[in-house]
Design a protein around this motif. Structure first.
Motif, mmCIF file in Angstrom:
data_model
loop_
_atom_site.group_PDB
_atom_site.id
_atom_site.type_symbol
_atom_site.label_atom_id
_atom_site.label_comp_id
_atom_site.label_asym_id
_atom_site.label_seq_id
_atom_site.Cartn_x
_atom_site.Cartn_y
_atom_site.Cartn_z
ATOM 1 N N MET A 1 52.687 21.408 23.466
ATOM 2 C CA MET A 1 51.915 22.617 23.266
ATOM 3 C C MET A 1 52.296 23.246 21.932
ATOM 4 O O MET A 1 53.472 23.440 21.641
ATOM 5 N N PRO A 2 51.325 23.591 21.061
ATOM 6 C CA PRO A 2 51.676 24.177 19.773
ATOM 7 C C PRO A 2 52.265 25.567 19.937
ATOM 8 O O PRO A 2 51.922 26.307 20.847
ATOM 9 N N ASP A 3 53.192 25.911 19.036
ATOM 10 C CA ASP A 3 53.700 27.272 19.002
ATOM 11 C C ASP A 3 52.619 28.198 18.477
ATOM 12 O O ASP A 3 51.624 27.767 17.892
ATOM 13 N N ALA A 4 52.799 29.492 18.665
ATOM 14 C CA ALA A 4 51.849 30.466 18.133
ATOM 15 C C ALA A 4 51.745 30.300 16.624
ATOM 16 O O ALA A 4 52.759 30.182 15.926
ATOM 17 N N PRO A 5 50.533 30.278 16.063
ATOM 18 C CA PRO A 5 50.385 30.116 14.626
ATOM 19 C C PRO A 5 51.059 31.255 13.872
ATOM 20 O O PRO A 5 51.049 32.403 14.314
ATOM 21 N N THR A 6 51.648 30.934 12.721
ATOM 22 C CA THR A 6 52.371 31.941 11.943
ATOM 23 C C THR A 6 51.699 32.232 10.612
ATOM 24 O O THR A 6 52.044 33.206 9.965
ATOM 25 N N GLU B 1 43.470 23.390 32.211
ATOM 26 C CA GLU B 1 42.617 24.014 33.226
ATOM 27 C C GLU B 1 41.125 23.857 32.913
ATOM 28 O O GLU B 1 40.342 24.772 33.125
ATOM 29 N N GLY B 2 40.733 22.705 32.435
ATOM 30 C CA GLY B 2 39.339 22.447 32.136
ATOM 31 C C GLY B 2 38.922 22.783 30.721
ATOM 32 O O GLY B 2 37.886 22.305 30.246
ATOM 33 N N TRP B 3 39.675 23.597 30.046
ATOM 34 C CA TRP B 3 39.383 23.937 28.659
ATOM 35 C C TRP B 3 39.972 22.881 27.719
ATOM 36 O O TRP B 3 41.131 22.502 27.860
ATOM 37 N N GLU B 4 39.170 22.427 26.770
ATOM 38 C CA GLU B 4 39.648 21.620 25.655
ATOM 39 C C GLU B 4 39.662 22.508 24.426
ATOM 40 O O GLU B 4 38.795 23.376 24.274
ATOM 41 N N TYR B 5 40.628 22.308 23.549
ATOM 42 C CA TYR B 5 40.725 23.218 22.411
ATOM 43 C C TYR B 5 41.251 22.502 21.178
ATOM 44 O O TYR B 5 41.891 21.453 21.251
ATOM 45 N N VAL B 6 40.958 23.116 20.043
ATOM 46 C CA VAL B 6 41.503 22.740 18.746
ATOM 47 C C VAL B 6 42.124 23.998 18.169
ATOM 48 O O VAL B 6 41.479 25.064 18.160
ATOM 49 N N VAL B 7 43.361 23.931 17.687
ATOM 50 C CA VAL B 7 44.068 25.134 17.247
ATOM 51 C C VAL B 7 44.771 24.870 15.930
ATOM 52 O O VAL B 7 45.285 23.772 15.686
ATOM 53 N N GLY B 8 44.802 25.892 15.073
ATOM 54 C CA GLY B 8 45.534 25.815 13.823
ATOM 55 C C GLY B 8 45.251 27.021 12.963
ATOM 56 O O GLY B 8 44.143 27.567 12.981
ATOM 57 N N GLY B 9 46.248 27.476 12.217
ATOM 58 C CA GLY B 9 46.043 28.532 11.239
ATOM 59 C C GLY B 9 45.619 29.871 11.811
ATOM 60 O O GLY B 9 44.831 30.589 11.205
ATOM 61 N N GLY B 10 46.116 30.235 12.978
ATOM 62 C CA GLY B 10 45.768 31.521 13.553
ATOM 63 C C GLY B 10 44.390 31.561 14.179
ATOM 64 O O GLY B 10 43.815 32.644 14.376
ATOM 65 N N ARG C 1 48.972 31.205 26.147
ATOM 66 C CA ARG C 1 49.718 29.982 25.848
ATOM 67 C C ARG C 1 49.739 29.694 24.357
ATOM 68 O O ARG C 1 50.747 29.208 23.811
ATOM 69 N N LEU C 2 48.637 29.993 23.676
ATOM 70 C CA LEU C 2 48.533 29.734 22.243
ATOM 71 C C LEU C 2 49.037 30.894 21.401
ATOM 72 O O LEU C 2 49.141 30.764 20.182
ATOM 73 N N GLY C 3 49.320 32.027 22.024
ATOM 74 C CA GLY C 3 49.777 33.191 21.275
ATOM 75 C C GLY C 3 48.692 33.843 20.463
ATOM 76 O O GLY C 3 48.967 34.450 19.415
ATOM 77 N N LEU C 4 47.431 33.745 20.916
ATOM 78 C CA LEU C 4 46.286 34.336 20.216
ATOM 79 C C LEU C 4 45.745 35.474 21.072
ATOM 80 O O LEU C 4 45.282 35.263 22.192
ATOM 81 N N GLY C 5 45.777 36.675 20.527
ATOM 82 C CA GLY C 5 45.567 37.843 21.360
ATOM 83 C C GLY C 5 44.135 38.259 21.610
ATOM 84 O O GLY C 5 43.895 39.164 22.413
ATOM 85 N N GLN C 6 43.159 37.644 20.940
ATOM 86 C CA GLN C 6 41.797 38.154 21.054
ATOM 87 C C GLN C 6 40.785 37.019 21.183
ATOM 88 O O GLN C 6 40.809 36.065 20.397
#
Length: 324
Positions: free
Chosen positions: A1-6, A67-76, A113-118
């Motif tokens: 799991m990726p850490d929260a983007p910084t 939980e059924g969600w697929e995601y791509v994450v990076g750069g906030g 989980r991703l540390g993204l608040g909105q």
């Protein structure tokens, strides 16, 4: 799991047309096609200037599932997608209500989980959207379930984001969501009652979205405009007249731009980055296209076949524009 983007990254949107592949590194692609790929928009293209689009991010991207969600994450920034088949059982309307509770609850847990608040923008495609009667209509039951999920997790959406909900060409519910680490500045339309303040006539729970939002996608400011139809106050206008509905809907798009302090008299709707038109009856596509291209010349336009959340509505637009 990726850490929260910084560190935020530049995020930009691109339209694509034709059969060429969109395989750039650091991109999230969406095709307008009624297929099984959860990252695609499950609608049939009726023409226009693009049938594929991509969000491009100047940061390494990681993919995941939960939980059924697929995601791509990076750069906030994250783009999340989900599809469930709820069976379209209008004799058991609580199924779509429960699906809304479950999918929104899982989305809020993904945020944490991703540390993204909105949640910054949401798209919903709900098949057979107006099936059922009264409060058991599928759309109204979905709104009730979404409201219950918000009540259970009040910090999941500290601000209601812009959103679109139309019907789908694949059975069930598909959702796409943009998630970020900066808040949404919600924009309302003075020509319309805010959706979340609709009267009881529209169901036990009003829809939960803002008419638009100023948001940071990565470090790029955007105005994102929700699905916008021929509604003034809370009432549908110009029943049976697709041209009048298209013009009224574009007047509402203009009003959101003005409320967001993004309107420029010399550019008008031409300042938009794109327009998507959701059209109930395919035979109306040419009329809608002519009006859109007259009022927003040179703006990339997608024409998509989608019944809307009220039977009398014939066309709905969504739009966006970068602010820097």
């Amino acid at each position: 799991m990726p850490d929260a983007p910084t560190q935020a990254a530049t995020v930009s949107w691109r339209a694509h047309s034709g059969p060429e592949a969109c395989d750039e590194t650091g991109s999230i692609h969406v095709r307008h096609a009624a297929d099984a790929d959860v990252f695609n928009c499950p609608l049939i293209s009726l023409g226009g200037d693009f049938d594929q689009e991509s969000w491009q991010i100047t940061a390494p991207l990681e993919r995941g599932q939960t939980e059924g969600w697929e995601y791509v994450v990076g750069g906030g920034f994250a783009f999340a997608a989900l599809h469930i088949d709820d069976g379209e059982n209008i004799e058991s309307p609580q199924q779509i209500q429960q699906a809304a509770i479950d999918t929104y609850g899982a989305l809020f847990r993904l945020q944490r989980r991703l540390g993204l608040g909105q949640v910054q923008r949401i798209w919903h495609w709900l098949s057979n959207v107006t099936a059922g009667t009264g409060d058991d209509e599928r759309y109204r039951r979905f709104c009730l379930g979404r409201g219950q999920a918000l009540d259970a997790a009040p910090h999941g959406m500290p601000v209601l984001p812009p959103a679109t909900l139309v019907s789908s060409h694949r059975r069930g519910l598909r959702m796409h969501a943009l998630l970020g680490d900066t808040p949404v500045h919600a924009i309302e339309n003075p020509r319309q009652v805010s959706a979340y303040a609709y009267p009881r006539d529209y169901g036990r729970r009003a829809p939960a979205f803002a008419r638009g939002g100023r948001v940071q996608l990565g470090d790029t400011p955007y105005l994102l405009i929700s699905g916008t139809a021929s509604i003034v106050g809370h009432e549908s206008r110009h029943v049976g007249d697709v041209a009048a509905q298209a013009n009224e809907a574009l007047d509402n798009v203009s009003a959101v731009m003005q409320s967001a302090a993004c309107w420029q008299d010399d550019r008008g709707l031409s300042a938009l980055q794109c327009l998507k038109a959701y059209i109930r009856d395919p035979e109306n596509a040419a009329i809608v296209a002519e009006i859109a291209r007259t009022r927003a010349p040179e703006v990339p336009l997608a024409l998509l076949h989608a019944p809307l959340c009220r039977p009398e509505l014939l066309v709905e637009f969504e739009a966006q524009m970068p602010l820097a």
